[in-house]
Design a protein around this motif. Structure first.
Motif, PDB file in Angstrom:
ATOM      1  N   GLU A 218       0.786  -1.251   0.302  1.00  0.00           N
ATOM      2  CA  GLU A 218      -0.129   0.177   0.365  1.00  0.00           C
ATOM      3  C   GLU A 218       0.856   1.029  -0.109  1.00  0.00           C
ATOM      4  O   GLU A 218       0.255   2.102  -0.415  1.00  0.00           O
ATOM      5  N   VAL A 221       2.094   2.752  -4.164  1.00  0.00           N
ATOM      6  CA  VAL A 221       0.633   2.464  -4.151  1.00  0.00           C
ATOM      7  C   VAL A 221       0.355   4.333  -4.044  1.00  0.00           C
ATOM      8  O   VAL A 221       0.338   4.919  -5.025  1.00  0.00           O
ATOM      9  N   THR A 222       0.854   4.495  -2.203  1.00  0.00           N
ATOM     10  CA  THR A 222       0.773   6.140  -1.537  1.00  0.00           C
ATOM     11  C   THR A 222       1.793   6.520  -2.183  1.00  0.00           C
ATOM     12  O   THR A 222       1.640   7.811  -2.641  1.00  0.00           O
ATOM     13  N   ARG A 225       1.017   8.012  -5.750  1.00  0.00           N
ATOM     14  CA  ARG A 225      -0.330   8.521  -5.788  1.00  0.00           C
ATOM     15  C   ARG A 225       0.480  10.858  -5.369  1.00  0.00           C
ATOM     16  O   ARG A 225       0.027  10.898  -6.537  1.00  0.00           O
ATOM     17  N   ALA A 265      -8.686   1.654  -1.751  1.00  0.00           N
ATOM     18  CA  ALA A 265      -8.672   3.612  -1.384  1.00  0.00           C
ATOM     19  C   ALA A 265      -9.382   4.054  -0.230  1.00  0.00           C
ATOM     20  O   ALA A 265      -8.733   4.927   0.239  1.00  0.00           O
ATOM     21  N   TRP A 270      -7.469   6.983  -0.736  1.00  0.00           N
ATOM     22  CA  TRP A 270      -6.429   7.505  -1.875  1.00  0.00           C
ATOM     23  C   TRP A 270      -7.864   8.085  -2.742  1.00  0.00           C
ATOM     24  O   TRP A 270      -8.583   7.956  -3.081  1.00  0.00           O
ATOM     25  N   THR A 294      -8.595   5.290 -16.156  1.00  0.00           N
ATOM     26  CA  THR A 294      -7.611   4.493 -15.806  1.00  0.00           C
ATOM     27  C   THR A 294      -6.817   3.000 -16.308  1.00  0.00           C
ATOM     28  O   THR A 294      -6.494   2.649 -16.209  1.00  0.00           O
ATOM     29  N   ALA A 330      -4.294   1.683  -7.627  1.00  0.00           N
ATOM     30  CA  ALA A 330      -4.493   2.909  -7.497  1.00  0.00           C
ATOM     31  C   ALA A 330      -5.232   3.087  -8.568  1.00  0.00           C
ATOM     32  O   ALA A 330      -6.028   2.717  -9.508  1.00  0.00           O
TER      33      ALA A 330
END
Length: 384
Positions: A218, A221-222, A225, A265, A270, A294, A330
């Motif tokens: 996680e 992915v964070t 972003r 999310a 997210w 996306t 994401a």
């Protein structure tokens, strides 16, 4: 930028057999209406030109409420209705305003859902075209005497590519048949790809790890972003029961993976940025459109990457695959997971541990990235 306009009045009459919506505006509007459905909530979306004043009101005949915000007039529906007719009328006689008239008919829930899926694709394409046009106008305003330049680079921005070296630290990944660990192979590949991309002024490159450390999925992915990634590539090396299995493959999000996106999310905050003031129902629909776009762009990149990989080494049959890998979750960053080969196959291991072969492979990945952003440049600049 479109000239400021005003919607003077919105009227809803009828009982679904039919229900008529009339919109009065002081400027002409391109009358296009789209059905939408999100988490069981139904709505009708009408994009408008240059309207800025937020307003809302009640409806009837299957239309529960309506709301005007950010160039969009949305109608919340409390039963399934179908667009039977849309008219755009100029001022005439005693009517000094422009009018848009939408007639709705009651339909089955299944029919509504079918049309809504189609309309959401159309609305997504329309939004993309509007975004492209707005960017062109902005670019032209910066240098009105010059032709429109390309995409992000017009304002000195670079495409942000995030490279994720799989595994690391306490997680060695798969063990190679001839010795070695997947985590070391992926880090070498990430550093090699970063070097090639950084030689191109179009790109800003970030690595989720550049040493032998473990990072939670996680957090990877964070990071992407938070860095404003335009593309996320997770590098891995596969393993198989048969030592004969070899070749690269590319994964994008699967249907099962898509069903996890909202949960993760929410858990990780997210948030898809949606303009403040948008009605809750419309916000949900716009977020769905972002997720669809996306997914589409992820698949497009995968299809552009595969031909380049084939030039550098073997690939699997059905090379573009789908999976629910966490790093693909994401909601708003195009992402792929690249399996560069099999550590259980001697020829693949030899290739993955060779500097020369790794250079060839990452050069192929770089070409795929170039193709992807070349297309973005053309689309956003409107110079196709």
């Amino acid at each position: 930028m479109a000239a400021s306009a005003e919607v003077r009045r919105v009227q809803v009459v009828g009982n679904g057999e039919p229900t008529r919506i009339t919109i009065w505006s002081d400027t002409a509007q391109d009358a296009r209406a789209f059905l939408a459905e999100s988490d069981g909530a139904r709505s009708l979306i009408l994009p408008l030109t240059g309207v800025i004043a937020p307003r809302s009101g009640d409806g009837m005949g299957g239309v529960e409420t309506w709301a005007l915000s950010d160039d969009t007039l949305s109608f919340a529906l409390d039963k399934p209705l179908m667009v039977a007719r849309v008219l755009s009328l100029p001022p005439a006689g005693n009517e000094p305003l422009y009018r848009v008239i939408i007639d709705l008919q009651t339909v089955s829930a299944a029919r509504f859902s079918s049309v809504a899926k189609r309309d959401m694709r159309k609305l997504g394409a329309l939004r993309a075209e509007e975004q492209k046009a707005a960017m062109n106008l902005e670019m032209a305003s910066l240098r009105p005497d010059a032709p429109v330049v390309r995409s992000k680079r017009a304002s000195g921005q670079k495409y942000v590519v995030v490279i994720d070296a799989g595994h690391g630290g306490k997680d060695p990944g798969a063990l190679a048949i001839t010795g070695g660990k997947e985590k070391d192979i992926t880090l070498r590949a990430a550093l090699a790809l970063k070097k090639r991309l950084e030689n191109d002024p179009r790109y800003s490159v970030r690595l989720t790890r550049d040493t032998d450390i473990y990072i939670e999925h996680e957090d990877r992915v964070t990071m992407a972003r938070d860095w404003g990634a335009d593309l996320f590539i997770s590098l891995h090396a596969d393993a198989a029961m048969s030592p004969k299995t070899s070749g690269a493959s590319v994964y994008t999000i699967s249907a099962n993976g898509e069903r996890r996106i909202d949960k993760e999310a929410n858990k990780n905050n997210w948030r898809i940025p949606i303009e403040d003031g948008a009605p809750e129902q419309l916000s949900g629909i716009l977020k769905d459109l972002v997720k669809r776009e996306t997914k589409t762009r992820s698949a497009e990149f995968a299809e552009m990457l595969l031909p380049e990989l084939e030039k550098s080494g073997p690939v699997l049959r059905n090379t573009h695959r789908n999976a629910g890998f966490y790093v693909l979750l994401a909601p708003d960053v195009p992402a792929v997971l690249l399996e560069m080969g099999f550590v259980t196959n001697r020829e693949d291991v030899k290739r993955l541990q060779s500097d020369k072969a790794m250079d060839k492979s990452m050069t192929a990945v770089k070409r795929g990235i170039d193709r992807f952003f070349d297309k973005q440049d053309v689309l956003l600049a409107g110079q196709g």
